[in-house]
Design a protein around this motif. Structure first.
Motif, PDB file in Angstrom:
ATOM      1  N   UNK A  89      18.921  -9.952  -0.396  1.00  0.00           N
ATOM      2  CA  UNK A  89      18.178 -10.402  -1.577  1.00  0.00           C
ATOM      3  C   UNK A  89      18.684  -9.740  -2.859  1.00  0.00           C
ATOM      4  N   UNK A  90      19.064  -8.485  -2.764  1.00  0.00           N
ATOM      5  CA  UNK A  90      19.541  -7.755  -3.956  1.00  0.00           C
ATOM      6  C   UNK A  90      20.784  -8.387  -4.551  1.00  0.00           C
ATOM      7  N   UNK A  91      21.735  -8.700  -3.679  1.00  0.00           N
ATOM      8  CA  UNK A  91      22.999  -9.293  -4.133  1.00  0.00           C
ATOM      9  C   UNK A  91      22.733 -10.671  -4.743  1.00  0.00           C
ATOM     10  N   UNK A  92      21.895 -11.448  -4.077  1.00  0.00           N
ATOM     11  CA  UNK A  92      21.577 -12.784  -4.574  1.00  0.00           C
ATOM     12  C   UNK A  92      20.891 -12.668  -5.935  1.00  0.00           C
ATOM     13  N   UNK A  93      19.910 -11.784  -6.022  1.00  0.00           N
ATOM     14  CA  UNK A  93      19.141 -11.619  -7.261  1.00  0.00           C
ATOM     15  C   UNK A  93      20.013 -11.166  -8.427  1.00  0.00           C
ATOM     16  N   UNK A  94      21.041 -10.388  -8.111  1.00  0.00           N
ATOM     17  CA  UNK A  94      21.895  -9.841  -9.174  1.00  0.00           C
ATOM     18  C   UNK A  94      22.742 -10.924  -9.842  1.00  0.00           C
ATOM     19  N   UNK A  95      22.981 -12.056  -9.143  1.00  0.00           N
ATOM     20  CA  UNK A  95      23.917 -13.048  -9.678  1.00  0.00           C
ATOM     21  C   UNK A  95      23.356 -14.447  -9.867  1.00  0.00           C
ATOM     22  N   UNK A  96      22.421 -14.865  -8.993  1.00  0.00           N
ATOM     23  CA  UNK A  96      21.998 -16.268  -9.006  1.00  0.00           C
ATOM     24  C   UNK A  96      20.887 -16.517 -10.018  1.00  0.00           C
ATOM     25  N   UNK A  97      20.999 -17.636 -10.742  1.00  0.00           N
ATOM     26  CA  UNK A  97      19.906 -18.030 -11.638  1.00  0.00           C
ATOM     27  C   UNK A  97      19.003 -19.058 -10.961  1.00  0.00           C
ATOM     28  N   UNK A 108      10.686 -15.271  -0.257  1.00  0.00           N
ATOM     29  CA  UNK A 108      10.260 -15.333  -1.667  1.00  0.00           C
ATOM     30  C   UNK A 108       9.873 -13.949  -2.169  1.00  0.00           C
ATOM     31  N   UNK A 109       9.149 -13.211  -1.342  1.00  0.00           N
ATOM     32  CA  UNK A 109       8.715 -11.868  -1.763  1.00  0.00           C
ATOM     33  C   UNK A 109       9.903 -10.913  -1.882  1.00  0.00           C
ATOM     34  N   UNK A 110      10.848 -11.013  -0.957  1.00  0.00           N
ATOM     35  CA  UNK A 110      12.030 -10.134  -1.005  1.00  0.00           C
ATOM     36  C   UNK A 110      12.860 -10.415  -2.256  1.00  0.00           C
ATOM     37  N   UNK A 111      13.023 -11.698  -2.570  1.00  0.00           N
ATOM     38  CA  UNK A 111      13.783 -12.059  -3.769  1.00  0.00           C
ATOM     39  C   UNK A 111      13.076 -11.581  -5.025  1.00  0.00           C
ATOM     40  N   UNK A 112      11.774 -11.772  -5.049  1.00  0.00           N
ATOM     41  CA  UNK A 112      10.997 -11.357  -6.223  1.00  0.00           C
ATOM     42  C   UNK A 112      11.133  -9.852  -6.453  1.00  0.00           C
ATOM     43  N   UNK A 113      11.045  -9.092  -5.377  1.00  0.00           N
ATOM     44  CA  UNK A 113      11.176  -7.637  -5.502  1.00  0.00           C
ATOM     45  C   UNK A 113      12.566  -7.276  -6.032  1.00  0.00           C
ATOM     46  N   UNK A 114      13.595  -7.961  -5.523  1.00  0.00           N
ATOM     47  CA  UNK A 114      14.964  -7.682  -5.963  1.00  0.00           C
ATOM     48  C   UNK A 114      15.160  -8.093  -7.429  1.00  0.00           C
ATOM     49  N   UNK A 115      14.526  -9.175  -7.840  1.00  0.00           N
ATOM     50  CA  UNK A 115      14.634  -9.619  -9.237  1.00  0.00           C
ATOM     51  C   UNK A 115      13.952  -8.617 -10.169  1.00  0.00           C
ATOM     52  N   UNK A 116      12.817  -8.089  -9.725  1.00  0.00           N
ATOM     53  CA  UNK A 116      12.131  -7.086 -10.553  1.00  0.00           C
ATOM     54  C   UNK A 116      13.008  -5.843 -10.686  1.00  0.00           C
ATOM     55  N   UNK A 117      13.629  -5.462  -9.569  1.00  0.00           N
ATOM     56  CA  UNK A 117      14.469  -4.255  -9.573  1.00  0.00           C
ATOM     57  C   UNK A 117      15.676  -4.407 -10.493  1.00  0.00           C
ATOM     58  N   UNK A 149       3.086 -21.131  -2.348  1.00  0.00           N
ATOM     59  CA  UNK A 149       2.139 -20.148  -2.894  1.00  0.00           C
ATOM     60  C   UNK A 149       2.824 -18.805  -3.146  1.00  0.00           C
ATOM     61  N   UNK A 150       3.707 -18.420  -2.236  1.00  0.00           N
ATOM     62  CA  UNK A 150       4.415 -17.141  -2.412  1.00  0.00           C
ATOM     63  C   UNK A 150       5.292 -17.200  -3.665  1.00  0.00           C
ATOM     64  N   UNK A 151       5.895 -18.352  -3.924  1.00  0.00           N
ATOM     65  CA  UNK A 151       6.717 -18.504  -5.135  1.00  0.00           C
ATOM     66  C   UNK A 151       5.818 -18.470  -6.374  1.00  0.00           C
ATOM     67  N   UNK A 152       4.670 -19.149  -6.280  1.00  0.00           N
ATOM     68  CA  UNK A 152       3.747 -19.179  -7.430  1.00  0.00           C
ATOM     69  C   UNK A 152       3.243 -17.775  -7.766  1.00  0.00           C
ATOM     70  N   UNK A 153       3.067 -16.958  -6.745  1.00  0.00           N
ATOM     71  CA  UNK A 153       2.565 -15.596  -6.962  1.00  0.00           C
ATOM     72  C   UNK A 153       3.655 -14.635  -7.431  1.00  0.00           C
ATOM     73  N   UNK A 154       4.901 -15.019  -7.211  1.00  0.00           N
ATOM     74  CA  UNK A 154       6.017 -14.125  -7.566  1.00  0.00           C
ATOM     75  C   UNK A 154       6.115 -13.997  -9.082  1.00  0.00           C
ATOM     76  N   UNK A 155       6.388 -12.782  -9.502  1.00  0.00           N
ATOM     77  CA  UNK A 155       6.467 -12.512 -10.939  1.00  0.00           C
ATOM     78  C   UNK A 155       7.746 -13.087 -11.544  1.00  0.00           C
ATOM     79  N   UNK A 156       8.849 -13.040 -10.795  1.00  0.00           N
ATOM     80  CA  UNK A 156      10.157 -13.378 -11.349  1.00  0.00           C
ATOM     81  C   UNK A 156      10.738 -14.702 -10.860  1.00  0.00           C
TER      82      UNK A 156
END
Ligand SMILES: *Cc1c(COP(=O)(O)O)cnc(C)c1O
Length: 223
Positions: A89-97, A108-117, A149-156
């Motif tokens: 998730x970290x690698x994906x979050x660092x590059x993908x829009x 969804x939760x793992x990606x959201x956490x990586x996007x926040x980081x 729902x998990x996507x809707x709850x995600x901050x990022x």
């Protein structure tokens, strides 16, 4: 000089335009995601010079390598279209829009956490599996609400639409494209439909695809 790649790029653009017009749609309502997995940074650069901005990758490591090699192309947008492994998730979050294949609340939760980081945002698609093979990736229809729902709850993450990889046969593909559109319409008709690959582009556009993910027809066979 027009290379084979540039010629195919213009052919694919023309096919999208024809399919859109045949479906009574504006050509601009269908966007091309150039699926560059298995092909080199130099080919991506060549299409970028032709005006293509959105490129799709399926593997986190490959995405990371190419994003590094092409960091000078400021308007290049990476779409991650592969299965989201939570440990990547970290690698994906660092590059993908955009991430096209979110099929679990956990992803969804793992990606959201990586996007926040990494202090980034991404748009998300729920990927749906209409096939009979339970081992294939993609949320089953019954699981869509929990992923959504998990996507809707995600901050990022912002829900952008629905995606499917249809089964191999024509009837199954027809049903999958039609059903994905119904699901999208029941949710919000303004959401997008990521469906259609090299061999079923026309069919996908006829069923309302707004993003087509094209690899082979552009870059040729993958090695
Ligand atoms: C590889 C891939 C594509 C592109 O497929 P082609 O048949 O080469 O056009 C599209 N979507 C996904 C999810 C893929 O993995």
């Amino acid at each position: 000089m027009t290379t084979e790649l540039v010629r195919r790029f213009h052919d694919v653009k023309a096919s999208i335009e024809r399919a859109a017009l045949a479906a009574g749609r504006e050509a601009s309502s269908v966007k091309l995601v150039a699926v560059s997995k298995g092909h080199g940074a130099s080919e991506i650069r060549e299409l970028y010079m032709q005006g293509q901005r959105v490129f799709g990758e399926s593997y986190a490591q490959e995405l990371e390598r190419k994003a590094g090699e092409l960091r000078d192309l400021e308007e290049l947008e990476w779409h991650f279209i592969g299965h989201v492994q939570t440990n990547k998730a970290k690698v994906i979050a660092a590059h993908a829009s955009a991430v096209h294949a979110i099929d679990s609340a956990r992803a969804a939760r793992a990606l959201d956490a990586a996007l926040r980081a990494t202090d980034r945002h991404a748009v998300a698609f729920v990927s749906v599996n209409f096939g009979l093979d339970e081992k294939e990736h993609g949320a089953r229809e019954a699981q869509i609400p929990e992923v959504r729902d998990a996507i809707a709850l995600a901050e990022r993450l912002t829900l952008r639409g629905y995606m499917t990889l249809p089964p191999d046969d024509v009837e199954g593909t027809e049903r999958a494209f039609q059903r994905l559109r119904e699901i999208r319409d029941a949710d919000d008709p303004a959401l997008e439909l990521s469906m259609g690959m090299s061999h079923d582009l026309e069919r996908a556009v006829a069923h309302g695809a707004t993003l087509v993910r094209i690899g082979t027809a552009l870059f040729g066979a993958r090695s």
